[in-house]
Motif scaffolding. Structure first.
Motif, short mmCIF file in Angstrom:
data_model
loop_
_atom_site.label_atom_id
_atom_site.label_comp_id
_atom_site.label_asym_id
_atom_site.label_seq_id
_atom_site.Cartn_x
_atom_site.Cartn_y
_atom_site.Cartn_z
N SER A 192 -17.32 2.18 45.40
CA SER A 192 -16.87 2.57 44.06
C SER A 192 -18.03 2.85 43.10
O SER A 192 -17.86 3.59 42.12
CB SER A 192 -15.96 1.48 43.47
N CYS A 193 -19.21 2.28 43.36
CA CYS A 193 -20.36 2.49 42.48
C CYS A 193 -21.34 3.53 43.03
O CYS A 193 -22.33 3.85 42.35
CB CYS A 193 -21.11 1.17 42.27
N ASN A 194 -21.09 4.04 44.23
CA ASN A 194 -22.08 4.88 44.91
C ASN A 194 -22.43 6.16 44.17
O ASN A 194 -23.56 6.64 44.25
CB ASN A 194 -21.57 5.23 46.31
N MET B 268 -27.06 16.71 48.44
CA MET B 268 -27.17 15.29 48.09
C MET B 268 -25.80 14.73 47.70
O MET B 268 -25.39 13.66 48.18
CB MET B 268 -28.17 15.11 46.94
N TRP B 269 -25.10 15.44 46.83
CA TRP B 269 -23.78 14.98 46.41
C TRP B 269 -22.79 14.98 47.57
O TRP B 269 -21.96 14.07 47.70
CB TRP B 269 -23.26 15.86 45.28
N LEU B 270 -22.89 15.99 48.43
CA LEU B 270 -22.03 16.04 49.61
C LEU B 270 -22.32 14.86 50.52
O LEU B 270 -21.39 14.23 51.06
CB LEU B 270 -22.25 17.36 50.36
N GLY B 271 -23.60 14.54 50.68
CA GLY B 271 -23.98 13.39 51.51
C GLY B 271 -23.46 12.08 50.95
O GLY B 271 -22.96 11.23 51.70
N ILE B 272 -23.57 11.90 49.64
CA ILE B 272 -23.06 10.69 48.99
C ILE B 272 -21.56 10.57 49.20
O ILE B 272 -21.04 9.48 49.51
CB ILE B 272 -23.39 10.68 47.48
N LEU B 273 -20.85 11.70 49.07
CA LEU B 273 -19.39 11.71 49.26
C LEU B 273 -19.02 11.35 50.69
O LEU B 273 -18.15 10.49 50.92
CB LEU B 273 -18.84 13.08 48.89
N VAL B 274 -19.66 11.97 51.66
CA VAL B 274 -19.34 11.74 53.07
C VAL B 274 -19.65 10.30 53.46
O VAL B 274 -18.84 9.62 54.12
CB VAL B 274 -20.12 12.72 53.98
N ILE B 275 -20.83 9.80 53.05
CA ILE B 275 -21.21 8.42 53.36
C ILE B 275 -20.22 7.44 52.74
O ILE B 275 -19.81 6.46 53.38
CB ILE B 275 -22.65 8.15 52.88
N GLY C 8 -15.85 3.65 53.26
CA GLY C 8 -14.51 3.24 52.85
C GLY C 8 -13.57 3.09 54.03
O GLY C 8 -12.79 2.14 54.10
N LEU C 9 -13.65 4.03 54.98
CA LEU C 9 -12.80 3.97 56.16
C LEU C 9 -13.15 2.78 57.05
O LEU C 9 -12.26 2.17 57.66
CB LEU C 9 -12.93 5.27 56.96
N CYS C 10 -14.44 2.46 57.11
CA CYS C 10 -14.89 1.35 57.97
C CYS C 10 -14.61 -0.02 57.37
O CYS C 10 -14.19 -0.94 58.07
CB CYS C 10 -16.38 1.48 58.27
N THR C 11 -14.82 -0.15 56.07
CA THR C 11 -14.73 -1.47 55.43
C THR C 11 -13.38 -1.74 54.79
O THR C 11 -12.99 -2.90 54.63
CB THR C 11 -15.80 -1.61 54.35
N LYS C 12 -12.67 -0.67 54.38
CA LYS C 12 -11.40 -0.82 53.65
C LYS C 12 -11.59 -1.65 52.38
O LYS C 12 -10.68 -2.33 51.92
CB LYS C 12 -10.34 -1.49 54.53
N ASP C 13 -12.79 -1.58 51.81
CA ASP C 13 -13.13 -2.38 50.63
C ASP C 13 -13.81 -1.49 49.61
O ASP C 13 -14.91 -0.98 49.85
CB ASP C 13 -14.05 -3.54 51.02
N SER C 14 -13.18 -1.27 48.45
CA SER C 14 -13.71 -0.35 47.45
C SER C 14 -15.02 -0.83 46.83
O SER C 14 -15.74 -0.04 46.23
CB SER C 14 -12.68 -0.12 46.34
N THR C 15 -15.34 -2.11 46.98
CA THR C 15 -16.61 -2.62 46.48
C THR C 15 -17.78 -1.87 47.11
O THR C 15 -18.80 -1.64 46.46
CB THR C 15 -16.75 -4.13 46.81
#
Length: 317
Positions: free
Chosen positions: A165-167, A143-150, A155-162
């Motif tokens: 950052s809360c995930n 689960m934690w690995l999935g959250i990290l990868v997603i 982040g790579l797609c949006t370039k927006d930490s919003t």
């Protein structure tokens, strides 16, 4: 110490507070655009991400409460019914009211909830949780690995930490519920130092990420995520440790927090731009009326939606 975990009323109270954080933050951001708002207003404009962190944490916490009953084929549908369907209905009505042109690209973005990032991310996490808890063995690690990868992909797609950052608060909510007895026992035994350390670390992280905002993006992002995680841990620790008298008004807002999140931006745009009398009451008056209207509209939409869903389900039974 709340050894039985958070009740539904307590979770709704926290959701209500989180909704207030998001609304206040967005309204303060708009207030800054129109006036010289000052330092205090700038601080309030940062509350939104901490409200969203609580939403994510309570979503993870709630999933762990539900999974005790088992994961059947309708588990994921029930989550979509509570989040995605209201999103489609509310935002669809808003887009019809504001005269949006329904191009193919717009419909695609609307269906994917691209312009309501929280909805899009939480649905992805719901699907991840369903898959992990139904089919995987090392559930917590995967689960934690999935959250990290997603989060990295977002982040790579949006370039927006919003968007990410809360995930990790979603994972914190899952973790605390799974190990709730051990966590509660730890906090009880070390409550003074625990609350001192986590509070100081949170404040330090929040200051550091705001300081590094325009200087070092890596430091900014790292401490922004750290502040979100520490805030989540602090809020859930307080909620488990302190037995509040949960207010009905705030709890009611918590029940309709998704609808409030979806409508509040549209409400302020209508009141600010289309109602003539707002020029006489000033920006603070505009925001106060917008806030009340958003809360009332959200609660009405939530009540009507639940009534119709309940009626439909009874009709099928």
């Amino acid at each position: 110490m709340n050894t039985k975990g958070l009740s539904k009323a307590e979770c709704n109270f926290l959701r209500g507070v989180a909704a207030l954080f998001v609304i206040i933050a967005h309204y303060c951001q708009w207030y800054q655009v129109h006036t010289d708002a000052g330092f205090f207003c700038m601080l309030l404009s940062k509350l939104g991400r901490y409200g969203v962190s609580v939403f994510f944490a309570l979503s993870g916490y709630g999933l762990m409460c539900s999974v005790k009953k088992g994961i059947d084929n309708g588990f994921l549908f029930r989550r979509l019914k509570n989040v995605y369907l209201p999103y489609l209905i509310v935002t669809g009505l808003i887009h019809m009211l504001d005269g949006t042109k329904w191009s193919g690209e717009f419909v695609f973005r609307w269906l994917l909830a691209v312009d309501s990032w929280f909805v899009m991310v939480i649905i992805i996490f719901y699907a991840l949780f369903y898959f992990v808890w139904k089919y995987c063995k090392n559930k917590m690690m995967i689960m934690w690995l999935g959250i990290l990868v997603i989060s990295l992909l977002i982040g790579l797609c949006t370039k927006d930490s919003t968007w990410y950052s809360c995930n990790f608060s979603f994972g914190i909510g899952i973790f605390i519920k799974k190990y709730e007895f051990e966590f509660s026992d730890f906090v009880k035994k070390n409550r003074f130092w625990w609350f001192v350390i986590i509070s100081v670390c949170f404040c330090a992280s929040a200051v550091l990420y705001m300081t590094a905002m325009n200087k070092n993006q890596i430091v900014y992002i790292c401490f922004k995520i750290t502040a979100s995680v520490l805030w989540t841990g602090l809020v859930l620790s307080v909620a488990l440790f302190v037995k509040f008298r949960w207010g009905r008004v705030i709890s009611s807002l918590g029940e309709a927090s998704l609808e409030c999140y979806l409508v509040h931006s549209f409400v302020i745009s209508v009141i600010e731009e289309k109602l003539v009398f707002t020029k006489k009451i000033g920006y603070l008056g505009i925001y106060f009326i917008s806030f009340l209207t958003s809360v009332i509209a959200a609660y009405l939409i939530h009540s009507i939606y639940n009534f119709l869903v309940l009626k439909l389900e009874r009709g099928k039974a």
